[in-house]
Design a protein around this motif. Structure first.
Motif, mmCIF file in Angstrom:
data_model
loop_
_atom_site.group_PDB
_atom_site.id
_atom_site.type_symbol
_atom_site.label_atom_id
_atom_site.label_comp_id
_atom_site.label_asym_id
_atom_site.label_seq_id
_atom_site.Cartn_x
_atom_site.Cartn_y
_atom_site.Cartn_z
ATOM 1 N N UNK B 304 -6.432 -12.165 43.371
ATOM 2 C CA UNK B 304 -7.362 -11.169 42.273
ATOM 3 C C UNK B 304 -8.008 -10.459 42.819
ATOM 4 N N UNK B 305 -8.951 -10.930 43.727
ATOM 5 C CA UNK B 305 -10.307 -10.177 44.296
ATOM 6 C C UNK B 305 -9.409 -8.778 44.973
ATOM 7 N N UNK B 306 -8.561 -9.353 45.891
ATOM 8 C CA UNK B 306 -8.007 -8.199 46.736
ATOM 9 C C UNK B 306 -7.486 -6.922 45.742
ATOM 10 N N UNK B 307 -6.552 -7.450 44.799
ATOM 11 C CA UNK B 307 -6.072 -6.447 43.935
ATOM 12 C C UNK B 307 -6.980 -5.634 43.252
ATOM 13 N N UNK B 308 -8.189 -6.324 42.798
ATOM 14 C CA UNK B 308 -9.193 -5.492 41.991
ATOM 15 C C UNK B 308 -9.788 -4.568 43.160
ATOM 16 N N UNK B 309 -9.874 -4.846 44.200
ATOM 17 C CA UNK B 309 -10.636 -4.054 45.136
ATOM 18 C C UNK B 309 -9.917 -2.722 45.484
ATOM 19 N N UNK B 310 -8.478 -2.904 45.561
ATOM 20 C CA UNK B 310 -7.563 -1.863 45.841
ATOM 21 C C UNK B 310 -7.680 -0.864 44.614
ATOM 22 N N UNK B 311 -7.636 -1.420 43.439
ATOM 23 C CA UNK B 311 -7.698 -0.435 42.244
ATOM 24 C C UNK B 311 -8.976 0.254 42.352
ATOM 25 N N UNK B 312 -9.903 -0.519 42.370
ATOM 26 C CA UNK B 312 -11.344 0.257 42.487
ATOM 27 C C UNK B 312 -11.170 1.522 43.730
ATOM 28 N N UNK B 313 -10.691 1.218 44.827
ATOM 29 C CA UNK B 313 -10.765 2.112 45.801
ATOM 30 C C UNK B 313 -9.714 3.284 45.429
ATOM 31 N N UNK B 314 -8.420 2.919 44.788
ATOM 32 C CA UNK B 314 -7.722 3.926 44.438
ATOM 33 C C UNK B 314 -8.310 4.971 43.301
ATOM 34 N N UNK B 315 -9.214 4.354 42.370
ATOM 35 C CA UNK B 315 -9.642 5.243 41.314
ATOM 36 C C UNK B 315 -10.606 5.881 41.878
ATOM 37 N N UNK B 316 -11.463 5.477 42.895
ATOM 38 C CA UNK B 316 -12.593 6.124 43.497
ATOM 39 C C UNK B 316 -12.005 7.336 44.242
ATOM 40 N N UNK B 317 -10.922 7.350 44.851
ATOM 41 C CA UNK B 317 -10.350 8.362 45.625
ATOM 42 C C UNK B 317 -10.201 9.456 44.605
ATOM 43 N N UNK B 318 -9.621 9.201 43.251
ATOM 44 C CA UNK B 318 -9.224 9.797 42.253
ATOM 45 C C UNK B 318 -10.235 10.715 41.737
ATOM 46 N N UNK B 319 -11.557 9.838 41.617
ATOM 47 C CA UNK B 319 -12.614 10.575 41.082
ATOM 48 C C UNK B 319 -13.297 11.397 42.072
ATOM 49 N N UNK B 320 -13.204 11.290 43.283
ATOM 50 C CA UNK B 320 -13.899 12.042 44.610
ATOM 51 C C UNK B 320 -13.041 13.262 44.332
ATOM 52 N N UNK B 321 -11.774 13.323 44.300
ATOM 53 C CA UNK B 321 -10.913 14.532 44.327
ATOM 54 C C UNK B 321 -11.091 15.532 43.080
ATOM 55 N N UNK B 322 -11.486 14.795 41.956
ATOM 56 C CA UNK B 322 -11.836 15.699 40.796
ATOM 57 C C UNK B 322 -13.144 16.373 40.920
ATOM 58 N N UNK B 323 -13.993 15.434 41.665
ATOM 59 C CA UNK B 323 -15.444 16.038 41.793
ATOM 60 C C UNK B 323 -15.317 17.242 42.661
ATOM 61 N N UNK B 324 -14.446 17.268 43.911
ATOM 62 C CA UNK B 324 -14.414 18.366 44.701
ATOM 63 C C UNK B 324 -13.735 19.381 44.005
ATOM 64 N N UNK B 325 -12.550 19.150 43.136
ATOM 65 C CA UNK B 325 -11.900 20.469 42.600
ATOM 66 C C UNK B 325 -12.752 21.178 41.583
ATOM 67 N N UNK B 326 -13.905 20.289 40.962
ATOM 68 C CA UNK B 326 -14.549 21.094 39.772
ATOM 69 C C UNK B 326 -15.818 22.060 40.595
ATOM 70 N N UNK B 327 -16.092 21.760 41.734
ATOM 71 C CA UNK B 327 -17.327 22.391 42.355
ATOM 72 C C UNK B 327 -16.579 23.690 42.933
#
Lengths: 330, 327
Positions: B304-327
């Motif tokens: 469970x812990x591992x799946x949670x970490x993977x989801x968090x990392x994936x969505x973190x990438x997603x938000x990083x990219x969104x921030x990059x494109x808005x500036x």
């Protein structure tokens, strides 16, 4: 205008309330007339671990049959999933608030129930327990399967089937609740003591979910191609293992599969040889004895602290016997 | 004007989703290499096909949900909804004794009806998607229990039913997996090549503007949720086929796994950006991870812990990219 409306409403409500109280006092009167001496007013609230599995339906059936025979009324409630400790406690709370003559309880969590047991004690409601106990000092009367002994029965037949040596995996249904823990420990301890050449290579938990358990069993079979046996600690786990073996196209008997409880899929698997056999409890007896003990407590009689309702091995040979048929359910 | 609107997000959509998909594919490949090194048995075809089959149910659900999330909505009713659709199939085909093919079709239709109600509640009654579908999630769970009589409904009498998921039209590949891939191709075509897909994404990027350009966004929203309901029902039937039975307690909790797969695949929770290929890969990442950890014999708790970490990392990438494109 507005005032008028609300007055009409009030009047309406008052009439409704009157009508309702009239009805209920009528009903009460009738009950008093008939019920005296017969114990027809005794009510027992049973809070189970669930109602979705056939096992609980059988417990319920046993309890209902006994209640009818004794002329008492029972309620039977349980949460939607065996992980919902919270909602089960609410059911227990509701039961206490309803002030029944006795409560029967099957603890999902052995500690979370303690404060509520104190409440029941304070309210003077006798409590009996079934299937799994709460670690409270109150209501120490349990009718249940001795899970450790049941696990040992499964281990004994597993060891015999694989010739006393080889690798074995366990698909458990819970690492928290007592049935899951006892059935696992009973199995593991028996093998460790009596069969040092049997190695338990992996224990994983599928929550009793058929698909999840199947995927777990498949992973174990892939990780250990020389696996000799798999043990599922409840109905869902066992069926998951059988499904896994079928999906992988394993030939019958290559891996000895030992299950727990019954249900039509498991019965079918045992009959057609996909499964070696299973340990069954006696769920109807659990329900029956729970109601009996509750009645005994209400009447101020002595009740045993622990009643082992038994665990029984069944396989293709004895599955049609009367004794087994009375305990297994479709 | 409407053309310019649809053209602009589409152009930027492409390279964005390519990066996300590249990340997702990279993660998947890394996981494969890692688990193969840890235990060579991981790479056996029987295990790979096991992973694919375990992905099928969640994957099909996730495909439908991709369309909903693309509008900026969410669908929490897919887990228990899939169970209800399976139970409905059982009620029609087994309890009522209708022809099995008709039972399956009616099961799918009941999924569409659930989606329709979701869409109606969201678009016309203005109930937030989270709440509307949460309500449906509970209703579906309850109805599934009631209609099944709190007992499994067995399809063992219908000889071909288990073949829906477990038969092999292509030798070695279970049909459930085939269904997932066929539906994925279909969904990809619909999302990227049809009016439905364009409007779906347009609602997600700017519902108001889409409405002002003369598109009846409410009706389309109802249609989108209904389509998702169809996917949900098919997922339920595929899972029921694997079990040869409709299990009334199955499906609870699957909605979050499916939604996680969609997000890992690069579809934005904010709407307006979606990737079908990403969703399939996201679903595969989830089941490869779980299967690999099981093969390694990692304790269930840590899985469970591992799946949670993977989801968090994936969505973190997603938000990083969104921030990059808005500036």
């Amino acid at each position: 205008m507005k005032m008028k409306k609300s007055k009409v409403l009030l009047a309406g409500l008052a009439t409704a309330a009157l009508a309702l109280t009239g009805c209920s006092s009528n009903g009460g009167g009738e009950g008093d007339g008939e019920g005296t001496g017969e114990g027809g007013d005794i009510s027992i609230a049973l809070v189970s671990k669930g109602f979705q599995h056939q096992f609980w339906q059988s417990v319920k059936q046993g309890a209902e049959e006994e209640a009818e025979a004794q002329g008492v009324s029972i309620t039977f409630d349980g949460p939607a999933a065996e992980t919902q400790v919270d909602s089960q406690l609410q059911m227990l709370q509701t039961a206490i608030d309803n002030r029944p003559d006795a409560i029967g309880y099957a603890a999902l969590d052995p500690k979370a129930c303690i404060p509520l047991f104190e409440q029941a004690k304070a309210a003077d409601i006798p409590v009996v327990q079934f299937d799994a106990a709460c670690e409270s000092d109150y209501g120490n009367y349990l009718a249940a399967t001795d899970g450790v002994a049941a696990g040992a029965v499964a281990a004994e037949h597993m060891a015999e089937a694989i010739g006393g040596e080889g690798k074995v995996g366990i698909v458990g249904h819970s690492q928290i609740n007592s049935t899951g823990v006892e059935r696992r420990d009973g199995f593991v301890e028996y093998l460790e003591e009596n069969f040092p050449d049997i190695e338990i290579v992996d224990i994983q938990y599928g929550d009793g979910d058929h698909l999840k358990s199947a995927d777990i069993a498949k992973a174990m079979l892939s990780a250990h191609p020389d696996l000799a046996g798999l043990y599922g600690t409840n109905e869902g786990s066992a069926i998951g293992i059988v499904n896994a073996a079928n999906e992988l196209g394993l030939e019958q008997g290559k891996v000895a599969i030992v299950g727990f409880d019954s249900g039509s899929a498991q019965i079918e698997a045992i009959k057609n040889g996909d499964m070696l056999g299973a340990v069954t409890q006696d769920p109807k007896s659990i329900g029956k004895i729970t109601v009996q003990s509750a009645l005994a407590l209400i009447n101020g009689e002595e009740v045993e602290e622990f009643t082992d309702t038994g665990s029984f091995w069944y396989d293709a040979e004895n599955i049609d016997s009367e004794e087994i048929q009375a305990m297994i359910y479709e | 004007m409407s053309e310019a609107k649809t053209a602009a997000p589409k152009g930027s959509l492409n390279w964005k989703s390519w990066i996300q998909q590249g990340l997702a594919v990279g993660t998947l490949v890394l996981l494969f290499i890692f688990f193969s090194i840890m235990n060579p048995n991981f790479m056996q075809w029987s295990n790979i096909s096991g992973i694919l089959l375990a992905t099928a149910g969640i994957g099909i659900m996730a495909l439908g949900t991709t369309f909903v999330i693309a509008t900026g909505g969410i669908d929490l009713s897919i887990g228990t909804g899939s169970t209800l659709a399976a139970v409905m199939t059982g009620v029609f085909a087994v309890n009522m004794g209708l022809p099995a093919w008709l039972g399956v079709l009616l099961g799918i239709a009941s999924g569409a009806l659930m989606g329709f109600i979701n869409g109606f509640n969201v678009a016309f009654l203005r109930i937030p998607p989270f709440i509307a579908t949460l309500a449906m999630m509970m209703v579906a769970q309850g109805l599934g229990l009631v209609l099944s009589g709190v007992a499994p409904i067995y399809f063992t009498e219908i000889s071909w039913f288990s073949g829906i998921a477990l038969g092999e039209l292509i030798p070695g590949l279970p049909n459930g997996v085939l269904i997932m891939f066929v539906l994925a191709i279909l969904a990809w075509v619909v999302l990227s090549r049809t009016k439905f897909g364009r409007i779906d994404l347009a609602i997600g990027s700017n519902e108001e503007a889409t409405r002002l350009s003369g598109i009846s966004t409410k009706r389309w929203t109802v249609l989108i949720y209904s389509v998702a309901g169809v996917f949900t029902a098919i997922a339920g039937i595929v899972m029921a086929s694997r079990l040869s039975s409709a299990q009334p307690q199955m499906g609870v909790g699957l909605e979050l796994q499916a939604i996680a797969a969609v997000i890992i695949g690069g579809t934005s929770l904010m709407g307006g950006r979606a990737s079908i290929i990403g969703t399939v890969i996201g679903a595969l990442i989830m089941s490869v991870l779980i299967n690999g950890l099981r093969i390694m014999g990692v304790q269930s708790e840590w899985q469970f812990v591992a799946s949670g970490v993977v989801i968090a990392i994936a969505v973190w990438f997603d938000s990083l990219r969104n921030r990059g494109s808005s500036t």
